[in-house]
Design an enzyme around this catalytic site. Structure first.
Site, short mmCIF file in Angstrom:
data_model
loop_
_atom_site.label_atom_id
_atom_site.label_comp_id
_atom_site.label_asym_id
_atom_site.label_seq_id
_atom_site.Cartn_x
_atom_site.Cartn_y
_atom_site.Cartn_z
N ALA A 168 0.83 -1.21 0.00
CA ALA A 168 0.00 0.00 0.00
C ALA A 168 0.86 1.26 0.00
O ALA A 168 0.48 2.28 -0.58
CB ALA A 168 -0.94 0.00 1.21
N ASN A 203 -5.19 5.63 -1.95
CA ASN A 203 -5.84 6.52 -0.99
C ASN A 203 -5.38 7.96 -1.23
O ASN A 203 -4.37 8.21 -1.89
CB ASN A 203 -5.50 6.06 0.43
CG ASN A 203 -6.34 6.74 1.47
OD1 ASN A 203 -7.44 7.20 1.21
ND2 ASN A 203 -5.82 6.81 2.69
N ASN A 226 -3.74 10.11 0.31
CA ASN A 226 -2.41 10.61 0.70
C ASN A 226 -1.27 9.87 0.01
O ASN A 226 -0.10 10.15 0.30
CB ASN A 226 -2.23 10.50 2.22
CG ASN A 226 -2.26 9.05 2.71
OD1 ASN A 226 -2.59 8.14 1.96
ND2 ASN A 226 -1.93 8.85 3.97
N LYS A 227 -1.57 8.95 -0.89
CA LYS A 227 -0.51 8.14 -1.49
C LYS A 227 0.21 8.90 -2.61
O LYS A 227 -0.25 9.94 -3.09
CB LYS A 227 -1.09 6.83 -2.02
CG LYS A 227 -1.64 5.92 -0.93
CD LYS A 227 -0.58 5.52 0.06
CE LYS A 227 -1.04 4.47 1.05
NZ LYS A 227 -2.00 4.98 2.04
N ILE A 228 1.33 8.36 -3.05
CA ILE A 228 2.16 9.03 -4.03
C ILE A 228 1.44 9.16 -5.37
O ILE A 228 1.63 10.13 -6.11
CB ILE A 228 3.52 8.30 -4.18
CG1 ILE A 228 4.55 9.19 -4.87
CG2 ILE A 228 3.37 6.96 -4.86
CD1 ILE A 228 5.98 8.70 -4.71
#
Length: 360
Positions: A147, A171, A173-175
């Site tokens: 994740a 999600n 906030n992911k890269i």
């Protein structure tokens, strides 16, 4: 916006349509996995992984204690018992030597785990080769909770490659984000086909609604797929930006006593999805929590690293092995602002606030 307009104009907003097919192909291209299922979340992908592995009540599922709760929550909800293992100071990921010893002891007891979950942390891939070698001796399948690992590499291949199943998250906030969503990936087309069946409420082929088993509403919507598809093409640029942010923190704070940044082992390339630092209170003159509060007062949001799962009330009765490394990381670890779009002047402000908080 153009991708969203195209999807909305096409009428494909449900968990079906060409945007999802294209996003799955883009994930496959980015990760090297030939078979990909886009899901409603990374947690949904992990749940489907446990489903296709036929995790049953009473089974043991092993994972590092230094991770987010979603790594094991679906398995626990299926009736499995988690067992938590410590991580290494070298990578902050699952300790392969400890895993080998614990697997040998479990074999002597006649109770091997049903699965081992390797976890990528803050953009740092786990040492999957060593983990696979340890588990392969006993025929224990490995799931990679990637994740936090999209874009990371281990010995020249993408994070998660080699595991029987790998779960990714998109999600917010992911890269790379779709505003939500996840993916389950594998080299095994049968496992992904079974997961796809379960993700669509496990509908049997029939003109009416018929179900031989129960499934889930775990498909990704075309709207989220369109957002993710527009972003994933910039993955390498985003990795470069995050690594540059980390490098600037490390260079600007190199002379501050008591600060140590998350290491990067020679066998991997981290994305530096989050820039994490350890605070030695004896040298820095303040502990991690005091630094967090000082940064908060300066208008900068930070967050402690993962609280180890063995210390979480939900897992008070779960067995564990080791744990001193994870406990030490939690006591001293802090995640700094690391967003790809972070302005240089904002990072300067964070750096200045950290230096001002140092009393060493």
């Amino acid at each position: 916006m153009a991708a969203l307009r195209e999807v909305l104009d096409s009428g494909w907003v449900a968990p079906a349509g060409p945007a999802i097919t294209a996003f799955e192909a883009a994930i496959a291209d980015a990760t090297g996995f030939p078979h990909v299922l886009a899901t409603a979340s990374g947690t949904a992908a992990l749940h489907l992984a446990f489903r296709v592995l036929d995790i049953a009540p009473g089974d043991e599922v092993w994972a590092p204690g230094f991770t987010f709760v979603a790594t094991v929550a679906p398995a626990v909800q299926m009736g499995a018992m988690p067992r938590f293992l410590d991580v290494t100071p070298e990578s902050w990921t699952l300790d392969p030597d400890l895993l080998r010893r614990e697997l040998a002891a479990a074999a002597r007891r006649g109770r091997l785990p049903r699965a081992v979950v390797a976890v990528d942390i803050y953009g740092q891939a786990a040492d999957l080769d060593a983990i696979l070698a340890a588990c392969g001796r006993w025929g224990v399948p490995v799931v990679s909770d990637s994740a936090e690992g999209l874009g990371a590499a281990i010995r020249g291949r993408h994070a998660g490659r080699g595991a029987l199943l790998a779960a990714f998250s998109f999600n917010g906030n992911k890269i790379v984000t779709a505003g939500g969503g996840g993916a389950l990936a594998s080299d095994d087309p049968v496992l992904v086909a079974r997961a796809r069946h379960l993700a669509g409420h496990a509908k049997d082929p029939a003109p009416h609604y018929q179900h031989s088993v129960t499934g889930h509403a775990y498909g990704m919507s075309s709207v989220l797929a369109a957002v993710g598809l527009a972003q994933i093409v910039a993955l390498e640029d985003r990795v470069a930006a995050r690594r540059a942010i980390f490098a600037r923190y490390a260079a600007a704070l190199a002379d501050v006593p008591g600060l140590a940044f998350m290491p990067e082992p020679g066998w991997g390339r981290a994305t530096r999805w989050l820039s994490a630092v350890l605070v030695d209170p004896a040298l820095f003159g303040a502990d991690r929590e005091a630094l967090r509060q000082a940064l908060d007062a300066a208008g900068t949001e930070t967050r402690p690293v993962w609280k180890p799962l063995p210390a979480q009330p939900a897992f008070r009765d779960a067995p564990s092995a080791g744990g001193a490394v994870a406990a030490g990381l939690f006591a001293q670890g802090l995640c700094l602002p690391s967003g790809t779009g972070m302005a240089r002047e904002d990072q300067d402000r964070v750096i200045a606030a950290i230096r001002a908080a140092c009393r060493g």
